[in-house]
Design an enzyme around this catalytic site. Sequence first.
Site, PDB file in Angstrom:
ATOM      1  N   TYR A   1       0.837  -1.185  -0.107  1.00  0.00           N
ATOM      2  CA  TYR A   1       0.010  -0.004  -0.063  1.00  0.00           C
ATOM      3  C   TYR A   1       0.903   1.214  -0.043  1.00  0.00           C
ATOM      4  CZ  TYR A   1       0.569   0.771   5.160  1.00  0.00           C
ATOM      5  OH  TYR A   1       1.254   1.057   6.356  1.00  0.00           O
ATOM      6  N   CYS A   2       0.364   2.143  -0.389  1.00  0.00           N
ATOM      7  CA  CYS A   2       0.778   3.803  -0.319  1.00  0.00           C
ATOM      8  C   CYS A   2       0.041   4.741  -0.276  1.00  0.00           C
ATOM      9  CB  CYS A   2       1.571   3.785  -1.946  1.00  0.00           C
ATOM     10  SG  CYS A   2       0.483   3.479  -3.049  1.00  0.00           S
TER      11      CYS A   2
END
Length: 286
Positions: A241-242
């Site tokens: 995730y970012c």
Amino acid sequence: MSLPTPLYPLVSVASLAADPQRYRILEVAARKAGDVPQAVSAREAFSQGHIPGSAFADLCQDFSDPHSPWPYQRPGAQAFSRAAQAAGIRQDQSIVVYDRSDGIWAARLWWLFRAYGHRRVQVLDGGLQAWCAAGLPLDQAQDAMAPGDFEARADDEAAFVDREQVLAVVNGERRAQLLNVLRRPVFTGAEQRYARAGHIPGSLHVAHGTLLDAQSGLLLPAAVLRERFALLNPHVPVITYCGSGITAAGTALALAVAGREDVAVYDGSLVEWSADPTLALVTSSD
């Protein structure tokens, strides 16, 4: 229905230049919702010079869900099929995607094609920067293209996870490793980029920028990438995730090059997670 074996995730500049007619080439660009001038400038940059034979793919306008409250979210199968057809993609065609940045935008479209069952897609290693560094020509032609016949064959449910699935990991109800791929100050919370600072509890951290050669922009060799990912348990699936699922797709590409096949992208990532004050975020001092 079983999916065909995917191609190796990357194609080199030399390989593409040697046989460009083998591929449908897409230059991938994006803009934030509502920021029309930036989208125009991306198209203008394409018109001023692109890899010969390539078409422009607007990741925000055409290859994302315009109804999502979060940017760059995965479109439905029908919408994705229409966008691919408009880009001239045929069902049996091999595709090369590239961008003018560090490869994360191209990786996002690569991940979407794979999620919708098209396995004959590769990312140009190093993108336009590597093409130009090799002294290869650019083209300004934008020939009219016939619509393609691409149809999303299947929705690979393992390619993406949502907030509830990530929450299940946090609560110990699902076995997976959460991997935050943002810069270290964003991970620790020293720098706030989203509604709240910090990272999802239990997350590991590998900044995506550490996976690239600083001079060439190429992904590091597979053996070096495996060293970068040594903190990951090889027997437990990975969820990257970012901020909004773009850089996470870039790291999913690097993981694929390193040999991992058990990777999913949290599509909403921190832009979604941080917007809900009931969901925990962790900060740290380092």
